[in-house]
Design an enzyme around this catalytic site. Structure first.
Site, mmCIF file in Angstrom:
data_model
loop_
_atom_site.group_PDB
_atom_site.id
_atom_site.type_symbol
_atom_site.label_atom_id
_atom_site.label_comp_id
_atom_site.label_asym_id
_atom_site.label_seq_id
_atom_site.Cartn_x
_atom_site.Cartn_y
_atom_site.Cartn_z
ATOM 1 N N HIS A 136 0.826 -1.215 0.000
ATOM 2 C CA HIS A 136 0.000 0.000 0.000
ATOM 3 C C HIS A 136 0.859 1.262 0.000
ATOM 4 O O HIS A 136 2.048 1.240 0.313
ATOM 5 C CB HIS A 136 -0.902 0.010 1.233
ATOM 6 C CG HIS A 136 -0.136 0.001 2.535
ATOM 7 N ND1 HIS A 136 0.408 1.140 3.093
ATOM 8 C CD2 HIS A 136 0.186 -1.013 3.372
ATOM 9 C CE1 HIS A 136 1.029 0.829 4.219
ATOM 10 N NE2 HIS A 136 0.917 -0.469 4.406
ATOM 11 N N GLU A 188 -2.192 -7.063 7.327
ATOM 12 C CA GLU A 188 -0.886 -7.052 7.975
ATOM 13 C C GLU A 188 -0.904 -7.963 9.206
ATOM 14 O O GLU A 188 -1.976 -8.370 9.689
ATOM 15 C CB GLU A 188 -0.538 -5.600 8.359
ATOM 16 C CG GLU A 188 0.818 -5.400 9.013
ATOM 17 C CD GLU A 188 1.961 -5.897 8.155
ATOM 18 O OE1 GLU A 188 2.209 -7.133 8.152
ATOM 19 O OE2 GLU A 188 2.618 -5.082 7.491
#
Length: 283
Positions: free
Chosen positions: A74, A149
């Site tokens: 990202h 994550e």
């Protein structure tokens, strides 16, 4: 598999070639970087990022017996810039991160046809994925929480330089060499992260043989995917924001890497290239 590594000074990082196993738990030993965890961002320079090119991959996915999966970290968040640990906390992109996402989206729009975009369901990944999907012809974005994550327990929300003082037990667990060590406060072990995200990519690969897809995810996830494809490989150092890492997934549990750490789209801009959380901090 033949690999070539170009490592710039900002990424000087050493680790062993292979793990050692003991009592059903992997022990991984690291040489620490000379500097502490990198905070914030720096202007892009040609030699500032790690790049790995794998020599034995195919160049075209059309009609192939593998899925080509372009895995992208990202864009930057304000917490990345501050050196604050994110984990599962849902932080959106900052302005620099949106510019990074636009740059990688423009780059991908010039590549051969992309079938679909997958993303972690966390805002920083999903917003990056939406920007890519819009630029690549209005593709759909499919979210998968298994691409999140690593959950970092009590460390989430802390600035890394203060974590040892504010949450010493969690910080010790985080720095453990035992990959089965979870983190107090509901945090995952590295083994749990590895099992979760590699299974997710395997499922995606199985659905897209002969196609090219994009997966937008996080630094810790990408490091686990690299370990799956190159279990005896050298450390990859930081995974920078919006870097492109291309995997080929075949039948019979075979993974290869076509290219690694591609940030060529950043060379055409004056935007920031950042990397906090793209190493062991799993931000």
């Amino acid at each position: 598999m033949t690999s070539s590594f170009l490592v710039g000074p900002a990424q000087f990082y050493i680790s062993p070639d292979r793990p050692v196993t003991n009592n059903n738990c992997t022990l991984q030993f690291f040489s620490r970087r000379f500097n502490s965890i990198g905070f914030g961002s720096s202007k892009f320079t040609r030699n500032s990022s790690l790049k790995v090119a794998m020599a034995d991959s195919d160049s075209n996915s059309s009609g192939a017996d593998y899925a080509e999966i372009m895995v992208i970290r990202h864009g930057e968040t304000a917490w990345n810039a501050d050196g604050r640990i994110q984990g599962h906390l849902d932080v959106e992109l900052n302005d620099a991160g949106r510019k990074q996402a636009a740059a990688v989206a423009n780059r991908l729009s010039k590549d051969p046809k992309i079938s679909l975009v997958y993303s972690s369901d966390l805002k920083r990944a999903y917003e990056t994925a939406q920007i890519i999907a819009a630029r690549c012809g209005g593709l759909n974005v499919v979210t998968d929480p298994n691409l999140r994550e690593r959950h970092l327990g009590d460390l989430q929300g802390l600035v890394i330089r203060e974590a040892a003082k504010l949450s010493p037990e969690a910080y010790r667990a985080f720095n453990s060499h035992r990959t089965c060590q979870d983190i107090p406060g509901g945090g995952e072990s590295l083994d749990q992260l590895y099992d979760r995200c590699t299974a997710a990519l395997e499922r995606i690969g199985g659905m897209h043989k002969g196609e090219r897809v994009v997966v937008v995810t996080h630094g810790g996830v990408i490091r686990s995917l690299y370990q799956r494809a190159c279990p005896n490989g050298r450390s990859i150092g930081k995974v920078t924001n919006t870097s492109i890492n291309t995997f080929h997934l075949y039948d019979e549990d075979k993974w290869t890497i076509k290219s690694w750490g591609d940030v060529s789209h950043m060379k055409e801009t004056d935007y920031l290239e950042s990397g906090f959380g793209g190493d062991g901090t799993s931000g």
